[in-house]
Design a protein around this motif. Structure first.
Motif, short mmCIF file in Angstrom:
data_model
loop_
_atom_site.label_atom_id
_atom_site.label_comp_id
_atom_site.label_asym_id
_atom_site.label_seq_id
_atom_site.Cartn_x
_atom_site.Cartn_y
_atom_site.Cartn_z
N SER A 192 0.85 -1.18 0.00
CA SER A 192 0.00 0.00 0.00
C SER A 192 0.89 1.24 0.00
N GLU A 215 -9.03 4.75 3.83
CA GLU A 215 -8.67 3.51 4.51
C GLU A 215 -9.59 2.35 4.15
N ASP A 216 -10.88 2.61 4.03
CA ASP A 216 -11.83 1.52 3.72
C ASP A 216 -11.54 0.92 2.34
N GLU A 218 -8.73 1.12 0.69
CA GLU A 218 -7.41 0.47 0.75
C GLU A 218 -7.51 -0.92 1.37
N ALA A 219 -8.33 -1.05 2.43
CA ALA A 219 -8.52 -2.35 3.07
C ALA A 219 -9.19 -3.33 2.11
N LYS A 220 -10.14 -2.84 1.33
CA LYS A 220 -10.80 -3.71 0.34
C LYS A 220 -9.82 -4.15 -0.73
N SER A 223 -7.69 -6.85 0.80
CA SER A 223 -8.48 -8.08 0.91
C SER A 223 -8.61 -8.77 -0.44
N PHE A 368 -4.44 -7.48 8.90
CA PHE A 368 -4.94 -6.17 8.50
C PHE A 368 -4.56 -5.08 9.49
#
Length: 379
Positions: A192, A215-216, A218-220, A223, A368
């Motif tokens: 990232s 952030e959301d 990026e987390a997806k 994943s 995570f």
């Protein structure tokens, strides 16, 4: 005797907007003189016994951009390495490369001089995002150079990808994963974006001109990366690294296993005989030190037992294998749960780590939230 050797080439024909590594623009730099100084530093290391009689297990040439060197300069670099570094123990010889600089001639030079692993900085297969990053290659360059490397006999090829980029969408990330995985490589690294000080991106962010995904999203993206790699048979052996069995980066695993390595070149870091050190970064200071007949070390630090145990935890937990109880007690003479029992219990209750009779490891949730876990082990 060190287990690994890192060699730093600080020259770039183009400075990427996100990069905070020690580097300089290639034009008008004393490149040949630098390579000669690098050779002298390696000889100093050999004379000090840093390589032992049989040499390191791994050599990794990074940057900057090693492939920014021309053919003659590459040959000169390898001549210095051959002169100074024994290779009886060598099991992995890697170099970083840029797609638009890794010509067929350079592939031949690398192969003939013992390099067997390529780490190619692709970052994205979206032309617009590549331009936004300050990269000079095209998606087609990346695909072409992988084909050429295979034609030259390279089997151990890795590419670097990035996500969480300015303006990047999930659709663009999916497309990059499609094109990357279509290459059928044995190893992929994916990171990232971290906006570091003293970069172009940092200046843009301070002016509110860097539209990051958040952030959301990026987390997806992370994943989805894990899912796609697993679906293709690539095992996540470290938070950001995926490989088929037998193609994990041996050199990088030395870092995560907290083992010793020598660092040569301007701004390079090393860890040998319980001392972490860093070389002078500016070329002039680095070269002046070498020309005066001394190691170009800018600063060093003797690692305390407590610091070494902390490093064992936050580096080792990056790997899916985790930190083994028997390895910890063998290295430090103390049981892991005696030193970090409270931290392990707290993190287990939070669902961030799990333990069995062999090791402590990050859970899927912990992968995570790795930085939160690592912080627990820092005094």
């Amino acid at each position: 005797m060190t287990d690994g050797l890192y060699i730093h080439i600080p020259f770039c024909h183009q400075i990427c907007f996100y990069c905070d590594f020690n580097k300089v623009f290639f034009k008008n730099q004393p490149v040949d003189e630098y390579i000669d100084c690098l050779g002298e530093e390696l000889m100093m290391m050999r004379e000090e016994g840093m390589f032992g009689a049989e040499g390191p297990l791994t050599i990794f040439i990074g940057g900057g951009t090693p492939t920014a060197l021309d053919n003659r300069q590459l040959e000169k670099l390898f001549a210095h390495i051959r002169r100074a570094v024994p290779t009886e123990r060598l099991i992995e010889f890697s170099t970083e490369a840029n797609p638009d600089e890794l010509t067929p001639d350079k592939l031949v030079i690398l192969r003939e001089n013992g390099v067997r692993r390529l780490s190619i900085g692709v970052q994205s297969f979206d032309a617009g995002l590549l331009e936004r990053l300050g990269r000079t290659h095209s998606p087609g360059d990346a695909e072409r150079v992988v084909r050429q490397a295979r034609d030259e006999g390279f089997e151990n090829i890795s590419i670097d990808l990035m996500y969480g980029l300015p303006g990047q969408t999930m659709e663009q990330w999916e497309d990059t994963l499609d094109r990357a995985l279509a290459l059928g490589l044995p190893h992929y690294s994916a990171y990232s974006l971290i906006v570091e000080p003293k970069t172009i991106f940092y200046n843009l962010m301070n002016k509110d001109l860097l539209p990051l995904p958040g952030e959301d999203t990026e987390a997806k993206m992370f994943s989805r990366l894990i899912e796609r790699m697993a679906d293709t048979g690539l095992r996540q052996y470290e938070i950001s690294n995926f490989a088929i069995e037998g193609f994990e980066s041996v050199h990088n695993k030395l870092y995560w296993q907290n083992r010793s390595y020598a660092g040569a070149g301007a701004g390079a870091h090393g860890y040998a005989n319980g001392i972490r050190y860093s070389n002078h970064g500016p070329l002039k200071k680095y070269m002046n030190a070498v020309n005066e007949g001394r190691r170009p070390v800018f600063e060093d630090h003797t690692v305390t037992l407590e610091e070494e145990m902390e490093e064992e935890m936050f580096l080792g937990l990056r790997m899916t294998a985790g930190v083994r109880y028997d390895d910890f007690s063998r290295r430090f003479g103390k049981p892991l749960d005696e030193v970090y029992g409270t931290e392990i219990r707290d993190l287990t209750e939070q669902g961030l780590i799990a333990e069995d009779h062999e090791a402590v490891r990050l859970t899927q949730k912990g992968v995570f939230l790795g930085n939160e876990v690592f912080q627990k082990f820092l005094g």
